[in-house]
Design an enzyme around this catalytic site. Structure first.
Site, mmCIF file in Angstrom:
data_model
loop_
_atom_site.group_PDB
_atom_site.id
_atom_site.type_symbol
_atom_site.label_atom_id
_atom_site.label_comp_id
_atom_site.label_asym_id
_atom_site.label_seq_id
_atom_site.Cartn_x
_atom_site.Cartn_y
_atom_site.Cartn_z
ATOM 1 C CD GLU A 1 -2.788 -1.166 2.475
ATOM 2 O OE1 GLU A 1 -2.683 -0.237 3.310
ATOM 3 O OE2 GLU A 1 -3.627 -2.080 2.554
ATOM 4 C CB ALA B 1 1.763 -0.842 4.388
ATOM 5 C CG ASP C 1 9.016 -18.367 2.945
ATOM 6 O OD1 ASP C 1 9.673 -17.317 3.011
ATOM 7 O OD2 ASP C 1 8.504 -18.927 3.947
ATOM 8 C CD GLN D 1 45.664 -9.916 -16.716
ATOM 9 O OE1 GLN D 1 46.262 -8.967 -16.192
ATOM 10 N NE2 GLN D 1 46.135 -11.140 -16.716
ATOM 11 C CD GLN E 1 32.445 1.456 -17.326
ATOM 12 O OE1 GLN E 1 31.350 1.915 -17.049
ATOM 13 N NE2 GLN E 1 33.486 2.221 -17.589
ATOM 14 N N GLY F 1 30.465 3.739 -24.572
ATOM 15 C CA GLY F 1 29.425 4.688 -25.004
ATOM 16 C C GLY F 1 28.267 4.000 -25.698
ATOM 17 C CD GLU G 1 8.095 -12.042 -5.510
ATOM 18 O OE1 GLU G 1 8.341 -12.735 -4.523
ATOM 19 O OE2 GLU G 1 7.351 -12.401 -6.429
ATOM 20 C CB THR H 1 13.855 -3.653 -0.363
ATOM 21 O OG1 THR H 1 13.885 -3.824 1.065
ATOM 22 C CG2 THR H 1 12.733 -2.698 -0.757
ATOM 23 C CD GLN I 1 18.249 -2.200 0.948
ATOM 24 O OE1 GLN I 1 17.265 -2.350 0.227
ATOM 25 N NE2 GLN I 1 19.462 -1.979 0.460
HETATM 26 N N1 CAA Z 1 5.994 -18.045 6.694
HETATM 27 C C1 CAA Z 1 4.985 -18.184 7.597
HETATM 28 N N2 CAA Z 1 4.763 -17.292 8.590
HETATM 29 C C2 CAA Z 1 5.575 -16.231 8.661
HETATM 30 C C3 CAA Z 1 6.634 -16.024 7.759
HETATM 31 C C4 CAA Z 1 6.842 -16.998 6.754
HETATM 32 N N3 CAA Z 1 7.824 -16.862 5.874
HETATM 33 N N4 CAA Z 1 7.277 -14.885 8.088
HETATM 34 C C5 CAA Z 1 6.647 -14.379 9.167
HETATM 35 N N5 CAA Z 1 5.623 -15.189 9.507
HETATM 36 C C6 CAA Z 1 4.721 -15.040 10.656
HETATM 37 C C7 CAA Z 1 5.534 -14.941 11.938
HETATM 38 O O1 CAA Z 1 5.834 -16.216 12.446
HETATM 39 C C8 CAA Z 1 4.621 -14.142 12.833
HETATM 40 O O2 CAA Z 1 3.615 -15.000 13.354
HETATM 41 P P1 CAA Z 1 3.463 -15.243 14.954
HETATM 42 O O3 CAA Z 1 3.218 -13.872 15.515
HETATM 43 O O4 CAA Z 1 2.315 -16.182 15.057
HETATM 44 O O5 CAA Z 1 4.780 -15.809 15.388
HETATM 45 C C9 CAA Z 1 3.904 -13.213 11.861
HETATM 46 O O6 CAA Z 1 4.015 -13.810 10.573
HETATM 47 C C10 CAA Z 1 4.521 -11.825 11.860
HETATM 48 O O7 CAA Z 1 5.876 -11.968 11.484
HETATM 49 P P2 CAA Z 1 6.982 -10.899 11.887
HETATM 50 O O8 CAA Z 1 6.866 -10.580 13.326
HETATM 51 O O9 CAA Z 1 8.279 -11.390 11.357
HETATM 52 O O10 CAA Z 1 6.484 -9.600 11.072
HETATM 53 P P3 CAA Z 1 7.180 -8.202 10.828
HETATM 54 O O11 CAA Z 1 6.147 -7.149 10.873
HETATM 55 O O12 CAA Z 1 8.372 -8.062 11.688
HETATM 56 O O13 CAA Z 1 7.578 -8.264 9.261
HETATM 57 C C11 CAA Z 1 8.880 -8.715 7.289
HETATM 58 C C12 CAA Z 1 8.313 -9.196 8.646
HETATM 59 C C13 CAA Z 1 9.857 -9.811 6.930
HETATM 60 C C14 CAA Z 1 9.574 -7.377 7.364
HETATM 61 C C15 CAA Z 1 7.711 -8.666 6.239
HETATM 62 O O14 CAA Z 1 6.842 -7.581 6.513
HETATM 63 C C16 CAA Z 1 8.197 -8.536 4.810
HETATM 64 O O15 CAA Z 1 8.581 -9.536 4.180
HETATM 65 N N6 CAA Z 1 8.155 -7.314 4.251
HETATM 66 C C17 CAA Z 1 8.391 -7.116 2.817
HETATM 67 C C18 CAA Z 1 7.097 -7.191 2.071
HETATM 68 C C19 CAA Z 1 7.272 -7.666 0.660
HETATM 69 O O16 CAA Z 1 8.035 -8.570 0.365
HETATM 70 N N7 CAA Z 1 6.494 -7.081 -0.236
HETATM 71 C C20 CAA Z 1 6.557 -7.506 -1.592
HETATM 72 C C21 CAA Z 1 5.208 -7.458 -2.191
HETATM 73 S S1 CAA Z 1 5.037 -8.547 -3.540
HETATM 74 C C22 CAA Z 1 5.777 -7.845 -4.865
HETATM 75 O O17 CAA Z 1 6.582 -6.997 -4.800
HETATM 76 C C23 CAA Z 1 5.406 -8.552 -6.088
HETATM 77 C C24 CAA Z 1 5.464 -7.862 -7.374
HETATM 78 O O18 CAA Z 1 4.923 -6.809 -7.627
HETATM 79 C C25 CAA Z 1 6.052 -8.598 -8.458
#
Ligand code: CAA
Length: 383
Positions: free
Chosen positions: A129, A132, A242, A281, A339, A343, A366, A368, A370
């Protein structure tokens, strides 16, 4: 080109060769024009459909070929070698569809998976969002239950393929105070009243892959379109990533391989100071370093994909490493390819400037790179 053929099954080699043929004989032809005109890659998508490559991740009972994550990565690499915009569209299908496969009811699977397997129906995934992005658990779009339906309000951003998808896996919250535990997934069809596609972004790279905003205004969504239980959405979102992060890494490998191939070709042709630039080289060491990056990235991607195929879930550590390394490698290799071309590389006469622009997104979407490092560090340090 050397691939790790030794470790592939006959079936995986076959799917890679098929994807390579389609990518090189068809998709590559249109890639520059699609980028230049910033238009939807219709003919490339059709070529992928005709080759039957959409169903790789879908089980046979739903009309797919059930070949797994490594096969998907092999195909995505080949497509990205030719056109990263098309590859992004291609990988968006499992990104939007795997949540249905992993968490859907029988009815939801029967309703959507067969058409996703053929490519007749296209999928999208919408988590991000305006406020977010990295902090996905902080999303604000609300879902309020009213009897047999939910009412969704709010906006999503950066949705790949949101304007072409027939089914969108969208994440909203039933209770913002609960953060991750309030997030709930919904299967949205574009004709649902109150749903609208918003602004299309003008991007630096993957310009043929549409990225749009989505708006929900009192959008009524039947309860049977909820995916999983209330509060299960964040886990659905993360578990999907994942599996798709290795596939994203494979797209980065495809771009990097294309950049390396172009640079090697140019180093053999281009003459300066009376000899091929490849005889210097300074250029040789650059090419060797580029090849090392590509090879390491591919192995990391394959490793994470093989984990998925072995039934290992929760492999965020290796999936994040693969995505992160491959994305960084693509950026570095594509920059070095420009590079090597000097040019000429900076002009649109050669494809390496496109590779460099396309590579950049691999470090951003998917999650960053970071965020990938954060996931890796959490695994190392705990918490
Ligand atoms: N599998 C299952 N559960 C998971 C998980 C995973 N890989 N990772 C976290 N969880 C669960 C945790 O276990 C936790 O559950 P419990 O409270 O029951 O233990 C819950 O989810 C919350 O997890 P965190 O406390 O780790 O959450 P967080 O707020 O600290 O955030 C983060 C974790 C890794 C930063 C996550 O927000 C993240 O991956 N952010 C990046 C978002 C992203 O990848 N966006 C990409 C969008 S898709 C895109 O870009 C596609 C496109 O256009 C092509």
């Amino acid at each position: 080109m050397k691939h790790d053929d030794v470790a592939l099954t006959d079936e995986q080699r076959m799917i890679r060769d098929l994807a390579r043929k389609v990518a090189r004989e068809k998709i590559a032809r249109w890639a520059a024009e699609i980028d230049e005109q910033e238009r939807y890659p219709t003919e490339s998508i059709e070529a992928i459909k005709e080759a039957g490559l959409y169903g790789i991740w879908v089980p046979e009972e739903y009309g797919g070929s059930d070949m797994g994550c490594l096969a998907l990565a092999l195909a995505a690499e080949e497509v990205a070698w030719a056109c990263a915009a098309t590859a992004t569209q291609y990988v968006d299908q499992p990104l939007g569809g795997l949540p249905i496969l992993y968490f859907g009811t029988d009815e939801q699977k029967k309703k959507y998976l067969p058409r996703l397997a053929t490519g007749e129906l296209l999928a999208a995934y919408s988590l991000s969002e305006p406020e977010a992005g990295s902090d996905a658990a902080g999303l604000r779009m609300t879902a309020v239950r009213r009897g047999d339906h939910y009412v969704l309000n709010g906006s999503k951003q950066w949705c790949t393929n949101g304007d072409h998808a027939g089914i969108l896996t969208v994440f909203a919250t039933v209770d913002r105070a609960k953060r991750a535990k309030g997030i709930t997934a919904f299967l949205i069809e574009p004709d649902m009243p109150g749903f609208a596609v918003g602004k299309k972004e003008k991007k630096m790279g993957i310009r043929g892959s549409p990225t749009v905003a989505l708006h929900f205004t009192d959008c009524r969504v039947p309860v049977e379109q909820r995916l999983g239980e209330e509060g299960e959405g964040f886990k659905i979102a993360m578990a999907t990533l994942d599996v798709t992060r290795p596939a994203t890494g494979s797209m980065a490998v495809g771009i990097a391989q294309a950049a390396l191939d172009a640079a090697v070709g140019y180093a053999k042709e281009r003459k300066q100071f009376g000899q091929r630039i490849g005889d210097f080289q300074g250029i040789q060491f650059m090419l060797a370093d580029m090849a090392i990056q590509v090879h390491a990235a591919r192995l990391m991607v394959h490793y994470a994909a093989r984990q998925v195929d072995a039934g290992i879930r929760g492999n965020s550590y290796e999936a994040s490493m693969a995505k992160c390394w491959a994305g960084d490698a693509a950026m570095k290799v594509a920059t070095d390819a420009v590079q090597v071309f000097g040019g000429y590389g900076y002009t649109r006469e050669f494809p390496v400037e496109r590779f460099m622009r396309d590579a950049k997104i691999m470090q951003i979407y998917e999650g960053t790179n970071q965020i990938q490092r954060l996931i890796i560090a959490r695994e190392l340090l705990g918490g």
